[in-house]
Design a protein around this motif. Structure first.
Motif, PDB file in Angstrom:
ATOM      1  N   LEU A  52       0.837  -1.201   0.000  1.00 13.83           N
ATOM      2  CA  LEU A  52       0.000   0.000   0.000  1.00 13.83           C
ATOM      3  C   LEU A  52       0.874   1.254   0.000  1.00 13.83           C
ATOM      4  O   LEU A  52       0.615   2.193  -0.745  1.00 13.83           O
ATOM      5  CB  LEU A  52      -0.919  -0.029   1.228  1.00 13.83           C
ATOM      6  CG  LEU A  52      -1.884   1.142   1.355  1.00 13.83           C
ATOM      7  CD1 LEU A  52      -2.858   1.173   0.179  1.00 13.83           C
ATOM      8  CD2 LEU A  52      -2.656   1.070   2.668  1.00 13.83           C
ATOM      9  N   THR A  53       1.917   1.272   0.825  1.00 16.86           N
ATOM     10  CA  THR A  53       2.798   2.440   0.885  1.00 16.86           C
ATOM     11  C   THR A  53       3.435   2.693  -0.474  1.00 16.86           C
ATOM     12  O   THR A  53       3.496   3.841  -0.946  1.00 16.86           O
ATOM     13  CB  THR A  53       3.883   2.219   1.954  1.00 16.86           C
ATOM     14  OG1 THR A  53       3.237   1.855   3.169  1.00 16.86           O
ATOM     15  CG2 THR A  53       4.708   3.471   2.180  1.00 16.86           C
ATOM     16  N   LEU A  54       3.899   1.570  -1.098  1.00 17.84           N
ATOM     17  CA  LEU A  54       4.532   1.706  -2.403  1.00 17.84           C
ATOM     18  C   LEU A  54       3.539   2.237  -3.424  1.00 17.84           C
ATOM     19  O   LEU A  54       3.849   3.113  -4.229  1.00 17.84           O
ATOM     20  CB  LEU A  54       5.089   0.351  -2.864  1.00 17.84           C
ATOM     21  CG  LEU A  54       6.229  -0.182  -1.988  1.00 17.84           C
ATOM     22  CD1 LEU A  54       6.622  -1.585  -2.414  1.00 17.84           C
ATOM     23  CD2 LEU A  54       7.425   0.761  -2.048  1.00 17.84           C
ATOM     24  N   LEU A  55       2.363   1.725  -3.360  1.00 17.36           N
ATOM     25  CA  LEU A  55       1.314   2.137  -4.285  1.00 17.36           C
ATOM     26  C   LEU A  55       1.073   3.640  -4.185  1.00 17.36           C
ATOM     27  O   LEU A  55       0.940   4.339  -5.191  1.00 17.36           O
ATOM     28  CB  LEU A  55       0.036   1.383  -3.903  1.00 17.36           C
ATOM     29  CG  LEU A  55      -0.975   1.099  -4.983  1.00 17.36           C
ATOM     30  CD1 LEU A  55      -0.332   0.324  -6.129  1.00 17.36           C
ATOM     31  CD2 LEU A  55      -2.127   0.281  -4.388  1.00 17.36           C
ATOM     32  N   LEU A  56       1.053   4.133  -2.932  1.00 14.80           N
ATOM     33  CA  LEU A  56       0.813   5.552  -2.717  1.00 14.80           C
ATOM     34  C   LEU A  56       1.969   6.365  -3.294  1.00 14.80           C
ATOM     35  O   LEU A  56       1.761   7.423  -3.892  1.00 14.80           O
ATOM     36  CB  LEU A  56       0.644   5.849  -1.212  1.00 14.80           C
ATOM     37  CG  LEU A  56      -0.701   5.405  -0.628  1.00 14.80           C
ATOM     38  CD1 LEU A  56      -0.667   5.426   0.911  1.00 14.80           C
ATOM     39  CD2 LEU A  56      -1.830   6.308  -1.120  1.00 14.80           C
ATOM     40  N   LYS A  57       3.177   5.813  -3.128  1.00 16.61           N
ATOM     41  CA  LYS A  57       4.338   6.510  -3.679  1.00 16.61           C
ATOM     42  C   LYS A  57       4.235   6.578  -5.200  1.00 16.61           C
ATOM     43  O   LYS A  57       4.550   7.583  -5.823  1.00 16.61           O
ATOM     44  CB  LYS A  57       5.620   5.754  -3.311  1.00 16.61           C
ATOM     45  CG  LYS A  57       6.207   6.167  -1.979  1.00 16.61           C
ATOM     46  CD  LYS A  57       7.564   5.476  -1.780  1.00 16.61           C
ATOM     47  CE  LYS A  57       8.034   5.612  -0.356  1.00 16.61           C
ATOM     48  NZ  LYS A  57       9.017   4.551  -0.040  1.00 16.61           N
ATOM     49  N   ASP A  58       3.754   5.445  -5.803  1.00 16.60           N
ATOM     50  CA  ASP A  58       3.701   5.345  -7.258  1.00 16.60           C
ATOM     51  C   ASP A  58       2.652   6.245  -7.882  1.00 16.60           C
ATOM     52  O   ASP A  58       2.643   6.434  -9.102  1.00 16.60           O
ATOM     53  CB  ASP A  58       3.414   3.896  -7.679  1.00 16.60           C
ATOM     54  CG  ASP A  58       4.630   3.015  -7.432  1.00 16.60           C
ATOM     55  OD1 ASP A  58       5.724   3.584  -7.200  1.00 16.60           O
ATOM     56  OD2 ASP A  58       4.465   1.784  -7.411  1.00 16.60           O
ATOM     57  N   LEU A  59       1.804   6.804  -7.064  1.00 12.73           N
ATOM     58  CA  LEU A  59       0.782   7.700  -7.597  1.00 12.73           C
ATOM     59  C   LEU A  59       1.412   8.800  -8.446  1.00 12.73           C
ATOM     60  O   LEU A  59       0.877   9.238  -9.446  1.00 12.73           O
ATOM     61  CB  LEU A  59      -0.006   8.347  -6.437  1.00 12.73           C
ATOM     62  CG  LEU A  59      -1.308   7.674  -5.991  1.00 12.73           C
ATOM     63  CD1 LEU A  59      -1.886   8.458  -4.831  1.00 12.73           C
ATOM     64  CD2 LEU A  59      -2.332   7.607  -7.117  1.00 12.73           C
TER      65      LEU A  59
END
Lengths: 358, 798
Positions: A52-59
């Protein structure tokens, strides 16, 4: 892990995060068995390196348009996971506390510890309840001595020396002194009228004495509240209005009353006032001796002779007076069958009554 | 007064039963305290004769009788010890109904059929005359109804006649009142025509003021026997025992017309003249109640030439009473002054139906007709010839006129009755009443001496037209400021505070016994006393409230209540220079555990001096409070002092004046009241002195909101030093920053030298404008320790 750069890929990753919260249909957060277990899963799902954290970063790799649409969705997903964790955390913590604090258990059925609680005597509360109603109607409190002379107790009240009306006032005289113990608080009416000029509106509560054999309904010492109004153009109708208001205040609005003719030397016309029995509503019971009515007050228009006796002009001034027995009211309202109980001071009796009466 | 409904109806047509009569009387001011139904309250009971009596085969105490009811013979089982063959009895046949709806049925009693019941008087609801069955005399026909021989049913009303209405103390009087109220007429009374046929008996009245009218009538040739059944029934209905045909007439007339009469046996009057005079020293009267009365000098009596024969208006003597052997009767009908009769009755403690009426006032115009009626009735009952009455004096003058107007009467009542209605009421009371234009001119009839003013007439209007027609008026009297007296204000504050401190309020009589006073170590001499106390328990007026509370404590302790906290607000009495002094006090008593927390510690703290002191401090808060030993200097001597412990008691002074005492109960008093196991602490405050202080609303005092610094000191000092000295030494340093001193430990024993004790105090310092530095506080403490050392020799505990 490769950064996600396309919208589709990002959405797929997001769906993967959501599905990872469950395994074989079981909610992994809600079923964490212990606080340690839960912390492990928190790191897994919300930690710095979680999907989830990575996903948010990838935004940031997405177009501005996509970010605007998908950004809030991702934040909402994160918040919902956090809420789940908080919920489970609270539940696990309280389970843990419960287990840990069990050893501190005390016997909660032990008797309560209370500071000593004082109470006013039921005669005091009753007397105050009566007098305070009149106070609210503009009657000032008045007092006089308990040891009185003949004039204030009898002759000024139009009870001459050799009059049979004295028979109902069995009197304690004091040895070697020209004094008696007042048989009613009407003495205070005379004293108040001697001390001031009309108009007057007073209530005279207090202790009185009768030389009577003591039994369940007679006490040689008891209490009365008497009242006196003298003003211009006062008549029997004012007496009715005031006493009706008093009785409704004491016993409840709509209390039915009955004004019967009677006789007192110091009032003319005189009346006794009954209230519809408040135990049986007039059907007849032991409290009202099966008459449906309870006698409460004696009253009347002040006899002009009493006004003359204190030097007030009966042509200009007129008034009404009344009296009520405190013990009688207290016995009725509290259901006390024996008047003597008021004077024994048994704490098991005194502790039954609270401060407030009405 | 007992009023027979039948007798009343002989004077007035009244349709309705006892309940209607009671309601009509209540409406005009006569309460009916009770109604007694007289006459048969049974049916089916006939006169029977016991023909035979045999033993019951199965029960020793029962008999089997054969009863003849005139028509048939019946087998009856009877358990009465007095049943015998040959008796005429009251027989309840099968189907009879006895009082209490008890139905008589045929039934077997211990195996023997009983076909009815032989009745006792009690079983018939009649006054009991023996323990067995009612044996009727010879005469009544077998089979006749027993009920009908008891006379008609009657209701006897116990009517309460107020002392202003003596005119209603008779059947005709009350009927007259009802007639006036109901707008009816009395049935006419036929007065016998005076036709004297006999001689006269001379009379001399020596005190005409006390006896304005006296008549004596000689009736000769009488043959005294019993009265008629109807006369006897009337007397019994009003609770009198029939005596004989002459005496009964005097009682009948008293209860019928309200005029007391007396009949003398003329042959037992010595000297031939009746004299109304004052009693002389040493005279006695053996009265009709068979008691001898020593008459004080100066009472109004009736005498013959040798002896007193009656106490005027009260009672006659037995020596001259009319008996069966009397042939010549002197009938007295007189007016005696109410105050004379009242005095005689009070001095001799002798009361009678006659004195009761004379004391209240008997219609002066009624004496002459009553004498004529009684004489005619005596002649009718006992035969003989009545002479003319020898009369001295005349009935007193008529009542004076009252002038009023309808407006005036309505103003007294606050009502709006019409002139017509008012006139109708006044005319019903006085036939000669006139209205002259607006003026109402009213002269009360001779029997209504209570009517003298417009207010008296207003009452008549209200009574007859109905108090319920007078409106409820509230608007006429404007609101007024309502104040409390200083004593009441103070005692409310005192009561609330003591209740908050856990004290229950007690209420004791103002009188005490000498014994209680002695137990409390208080002298009884010089205290006001009740002249004729109800008992020795209530003989002396209490000089302090404390003995009452001690009695209450002992009472509670003996009934298992072991924590006692009581207070009382009341008056204490003393005598000074021959005058009585009464003053308000508030007193309190503490005994036993302070807190009901026994399960927490085996011995919960017991109430002690400091607890009682707290109450006094609470009551006296707001003034400059100092303490002194009772009996020393400004503390003065108080009447309650001997009750307190001679060492462990203090007087509180408020602004320099003694106002309260607090201390342990004297051990000897504790023993006398059975309180020695616990001991008690007490206080009494002079409430008048508290009330005399100007009452003011609490004033706000600003205080520092900044943090404070606290320092604890453990001091060792001589045992004789007091805590008050420590506090004084601390305050003596006059440090503005010192905000409080709190004692938190008192210790003697291990680690403290003999003759020394340790006191631990907590000092609180602060300023309103800034916080203090440690160095500043250290400086203050140093100064205080130095002062304690210098003034008290106190050192810090190592």
């Amino acid at each position: 892990m490769e950064p996600t750069t396309t919208r589709d890929a990002w959405q797929q990753a997001c769906a993967r995060v959501e599905s990872s919260l469950r395994a074989d249909g079981v909610d992994l957060i809600a079923t964490a068995a212990s606080l340690e277990d839960l912390e492990g899963r928190r790191v897994e799902f919300l930690g710095r390196s979680s999907a989830l954290t990575l996903l948010l970063k990838d935004l940031k790799n997405l177009s501005l348009e996509d970010r605007r649409e998908l950004g809030p969705r991702a934040q909402e997903l994160k918040a919902s996971i956090e809420r789940k964790f908080a919920l489970r955390h609270a539940a696990l913590e309280s389970d843990a506390d419960g287990a840990a604090l069990l050893k501190d258990a005390v016997d909660l059925t032990l008797p309560s510890l209370r500071p000593p609680r004082g109470r006013l005597h039921p005669l005091t509360t009753t007397l105050h309840a009566i007098a305070d109603i009149f106070q609210r109607m503009g009657y000032s409190w008045a007092e006089g001595p308990f040891a009185e002379d003949e004039r204030h107790n009898f002759s000024a009240l139009n009870i001459p020396d050799d009059h049979p009306a004295r028979d109902s006032h069995d009197t304690f005289y004091l040895s070697g002194l020209p004094l008696l113990l007042r048989t009613h608080t009407s003495t205070v009416q005379i004293r108040a009228m001697e001390a001031q000029q009309p108009p007057i509106r007073i209530v005279c509560p207090g202790r009185v004495f009768r030389h009577e054999q003591i039994d369940a309904t007679h006490s040689a010492v008891f209490h009365q509240v008497e009242g006196l109004v003298v003003d211009e153009r006062v008549g029997f109708a004012d007496l009715k209005g005031h006493l009706q208001t008093f009785l409704e205040s004491l016993l409840g609005q709509g209390t039915k009353t009955r004004f019967r003719p009677s006789y007192f030397p110091f009032t003319e016309p005189s009346t006794e006032v009954d209230a519809k029995c408040f135990f049986c509503s007039g059907a007849g019971c032991a409290s009202c001796k099966h008459t449906g009515w309870i006698e409460l007050l004696g009253a009347g228009v002040v006899n002009p002779k009493v006004l003359s006796n204190v030097g007030w002009d009966p042509e200009k001034w007129s008034g009404f007076a009344f009296g009520i027995g405190v013990e009688r009211v207290a016995m009725l309202l509290h259901g006390v069958p024996d008047i003597r109980d008021f004077y024994v001071n048994d704490l098991r009796f005194l502790n039954q009554f609270d401060e407030d009466l009405v | 007064m007992k009023i027979s409904s039948n007798w009343l109806k002989a004077h007035l047509d009244f349709d309705g039963g006892a309940a209607d009569l009671s309601a009509a009387l209540l409406k005009i001011g006569f309460e009916v305290a009770g109604v007694q139904r007289l006459g048969p309250q049974f049916s089916g009971v006939v006169v029977g004769k016991v023909l035979a009596k045999d033993k019951h085969p199965n029960a020793d105490k029962l008999a089997v009788c054969v009863v003849d009811d005139g028509a048939q013979k019946w087998n009856v089982v009877c358990g009465a010890p007095n049943v015998a063959a040959g008796q005429t009895i009251a027989f309840a046949r099968i189907g009879a109904v006895l009082p209490g709806n008890f139905k008589i049925e045929g039934r077997k009693l211990r195996g023997v059929e009983s076909q009815g019941m032989i009745c006792s008087r009690a079983e018939l609801g009649l006054p009991k005359d023996n323990d067995g069955i009612w044996v009727l005399g010879e005469g009544p026909t077998l089979g006749s109804d027993v009920g009908s021989q008891l006379g008609p049913a009657d209701d006897v009303l116990e009517v309460e006649i107020t002392s202003n209405r003596p005119d209603c103390l008779s059947h005709r009087g009350l009927a007259r009142e009802l007639a006036a109220a109901l707008g009816k007429s009395l049935k006419p009374l036929e007065l016998p025509r005076e036709e004297p046929t006999g001689g006269t008996f001379p009379v001399r009245v020596e005190d005409a003021a006390a006896c304005p009218y006296y008549s004596a009538r000689l009736i000769e040739g009488v043959k005294v026997g019993p009265s008629s059944d109807s006369a006897r029934r009337r007397l019994e209905a009003v609770g009198l025992r029939p005596i004989n045909g002459v005496v009964d007439v005097t009682n009948l007339i008293l209860h019928d017309a309200g005029q007391p009469l007396h009949a003398f046996d003329a042959d037992k009057l010595e000297g031939g003249t009746l004299i109304v005079r004052r009693s002389r020293a040493g005279e006695k009267l053996l009265a009709l109640d068979h008691k001898t009365y020593d008459l004080p000098e100066g009472l109004l009596v009736i005498a013959d030439e040798r002896k007193v024969v009656a106490l005027a208006g009260v009672m006659g003597g037995t020596q001259t009473a009319v008996t069966e052997s009397t042939t010549r009767v002197v009938l007295e009908s007189a007016c005696f002054l109410a105050s004379e009769v009242r005095r005689s009755s009070q001095k001799t403690h002798l009361r009678s139906d006659s004195s009761y009426r004379f004391e209240r006032g008997v219609d002066p115009a009624g004496a002459a007709p009553a004498s004529a009626r009684a004489a005619a009735l005596i002649v009718e009952t006992a035969g003989g010839r009545a002479g003319a009455a020898a009369v001295v004096g005349a009935p007193t003058s008529p009542n004076s006129e009252i002038r009023a107007t309808a407006a005036r009467l309505n103003a007294i009542l606050g009502a709006t009755f019409s002139a017509d209605e008012i006139n109708r009421v006044l005319r019903a009371i006085a036939a000669e009443f006139k209205a002259e234009g607006d003026a109402l001119v009213f002269r009360a009839p001779s029997w209504r001496r209570d009517l003298a003013t417009a207010n008296d007439l207003a009452e008549e209007i209200g009574r007859f037209l109905g108090y319920e027609r007078i409106p409820y008026r509230l608007g006429a009297l404007a609101p007024r400021a309502a104040t409390l007296t200083p004593v009441e204000k103070t005692s409310r504050r005192v009561r609330a505070r003591l209740a908050a401190l856990g004290y229950a309020e007690a209420c004791n009589y103002d009188m005490l016994s000498e014994k209680t006073l002695a137990a409390a170590r208080l002298p009884a001499e010089g205290l006001p006393r009740v002249a004729k106390p109800l008992s020795e328990d209530w003989a002396v007026m209490r000089p302090t409230l404390l003995p009452g509370l001690l009695k209450n404590a002992a009472y509670n302790l003996s009934r298992g209540v072991d924590a006692v906290r009581l207070f009382e607000v009341g008056k204490a009495y003393s005598q000074k220079d021959g005058a009585l002094v009464e003053g308000w006090r508030v007193a309190g008593l503490l005994l036993g555990p302070v807190l009901d927390a026994r399960w927490q510690s085996a011995r919960a703290p017991r109430a002690g001096f400091a607890d009682a002191k707290a109450a006094v401090e609470e009551l006296l808060a707001g003034g400059a409070l100092t303490w002194a030993k009772p009996g020393e200097g400004a503390a003065g001597r108080w009447v309650c002092d001997p009750l307190f412990h001679p060492v462990n008691a203090l007087r509180a002074l408020l602004d320099g004046a003694p106002v309260a005492t607090v201390g342990w109960l004297h051990p000897r008093a504790a023993r006398a009241f059975d309180l020695e196991r616990e001991g008690a602490v007490l206080f009494e405050v002079n409430l008048d002195r508290l009330a005399a202080r100007p009452a003011a609303a609490a004033r706000f005092n600003d205080f520092s909101r900044l943090p404070v610094s606290r320092r604890d000191l453990a001091l060792v000092l001589d045992k004789a030093r007091t805590y008050a000295e420590v506090e004084a030494a601390v305050h003596g340093c006059k440090l503005a920053e010192l905000q409080g001193v709190l004692l938190f430990d008192v210790y003697e024993g291990k680690n403290i030298p003999d003759g020394k004790k340790s006191l631990a105090v907590r000092l609180t310092f602060g300023r309103a404008d800034r916080t203090l530095t440690d160095a500043e506080v250290a400086g203050f403490v140093e100064k205080i320790v130095a002062a304690l050392g210098a003034r008290l020799g106190a050192v810090l505990r190592g």
